[in-house]
Design an enzyme around this catalytic site. Structure first.
Site, PDB file in Angstrom:
ATOM      1  N   CYS A  65       0.073  -1.800  13.407  1.00 58.03           N
ATOM      2  CA  CYS A  65       0.821  -2.051  12.596  1.00 58.03           C
ATOM      3  C   CYS A  65       1.602  -0.147  12.236  1.00 58.03           C
ATOM      4  CB  CYS A  65       0.776  -2.469  11.508  1.00 58.03           C
ATOM      5  SG  CYS A  65      -0.598  -1.936  10.529  1.00 58.03           S
ATOM      6  N   HIS A  92       0.794  -1.277   0.039  1.00 60.71           N
ATOM      7  CA  HIS A  92       0.135  -0.257  -0.643  1.00 60.71           C
ATOM      8  C   HIS A  92       0.896   0.818  -0.226  1.00 60.71           C
ATOM      9  CE1 HIS A  92      -0.072  -2.107   4.486  1.00 60.71           C
ATOM     10  NE2 HIS A  92       0.194  -1.136   4.475  1.00 60.71           N
TER      11      HIS A  92
END
Length: 285
Positions: free
Chosen positions: A178, A67
């Site tokens: 995360c 991403h």
């Protein structure tokens, strides 16, 4: 918003052939550009590669979710590739990647797309779902498979609220987090939740993603817990866990080693955590 609202047919490839991880990323970026959601291709590519340098987005089981986020993204989007012969992606389990979803996230205050991406991340922990996607014969079928699964799954808040066996004698709490807080946070939550339920445990999971902390653990729940699993690659408030048995691990372990984490929790072979300032810690603050 539905998952398929983010995925343009022009950004789906069902027969990708990739020579390397970088080739796979470049092809995925090119697919994303076709959707018209990227205003600066090179800047977006740089963000995707920078994220990969933090840690691999090849989460195992043949799946990768790279991403990129930034002003280079005009609208949130997804690109998808099925790589029939696989590609080496430095995955956590060492296996080649055959299914890749690339995420594009803009720098905006409107985070409605994060809910959608989080739900997709949790859906990708379902082997039947991912296998159906790999075997899709057209972009339309690929989208239809996602739509059907989207309908069948509860939204994120409902999924997180499902605590498994509420009467269980063994209570597990977890925190997943995360750095980007889009995909891995929720995949780890799904992994731990499934493993705990399979072991007939009560389970509650706090997620700390881009949209902030969700399903926050209460002081009473922490007091009642038999074990707490903290699967995180970023800072998590820890003093509240003072005096409790706590397993601390990488967020990737919540994805690929959830069964082992739950087994360790139930074994009782877990160190007791001691915080720096427990008196000032409270999950209500």
């Amino acid at each position: 918003m539905r998952i398929t609202d983010l995925l343009d047919k022009r950004s789906i490839s069902l027969d990708a052939v990739c020579a390397s991880k970088s080739d796979a990323l470049d092809q995925a970026v090119a697919l994303m550009v076709k959707s018209g959601k990227i205003n600066d291709e090179e800047a977006y590519r740089k963000q995707v590669y920078l994220r990969e340098e933090e840690s691999t987005t090849g989460i195992g089981e043949g799946i990768a979710i790279p991403h990129g986020k930034g002003d280079c993204v005009s609208k949130p989007g997804l690109a998808a590739m099925v790589i029939k012969n696989g590609v080496d992606f430095d995955s956590l389990d060492g296996e080649p990647v055959t299914l890749l979803f690339l995420i594009a996230a803009p720098n905006t205050e409107d985070n409605v797309h994060l809910e959608v991406l989080s739900k997709l991340s949790m859906m990708l922990m379902d082997e039947q779902f991912t296998e159906a996607l790999r075997n899709a014969t057209s972009a339309e079928e690929f989208l239809s498979i996602i739509d059907k699964a989207d309908d069948e799954r509860a939204d994120i808040d409902e999924q997180l609220a499902d605590t498994g066996n509420a009467e269980s004698d063994f209570k597990i709490l977890a925190v997943t987090a995360c750095p980007t807080g889009i995909a891995h946070t929720y995949m780890a939550a799904e992994g731990i939740e499934k493993a705990a339920k399979a072991a007939d445990c009560f389970v509650k999971i706090e997620t700390r993603g881009s949209g902030g902390a969700k399903n926050v653990l209460t002081d009473q729940e922490i007091a009642d817990a038999d074990c707490i699993i903290v699967a995180a690659d970023t800072q998590v408030p820890m003093d509240r866990f003072d005096g409790k048995k706590v397993i601390i691990c990488q967020v990737s372990d919540g994805i690929s080693k959830a069964d082992e984490l739950v087994a360790q929790a139930k074994s009782g072979n877990v160190p007791v955590f001691h915080g720096n300032n427990p008196a000032a810690a409270s999950s209500s603050t």
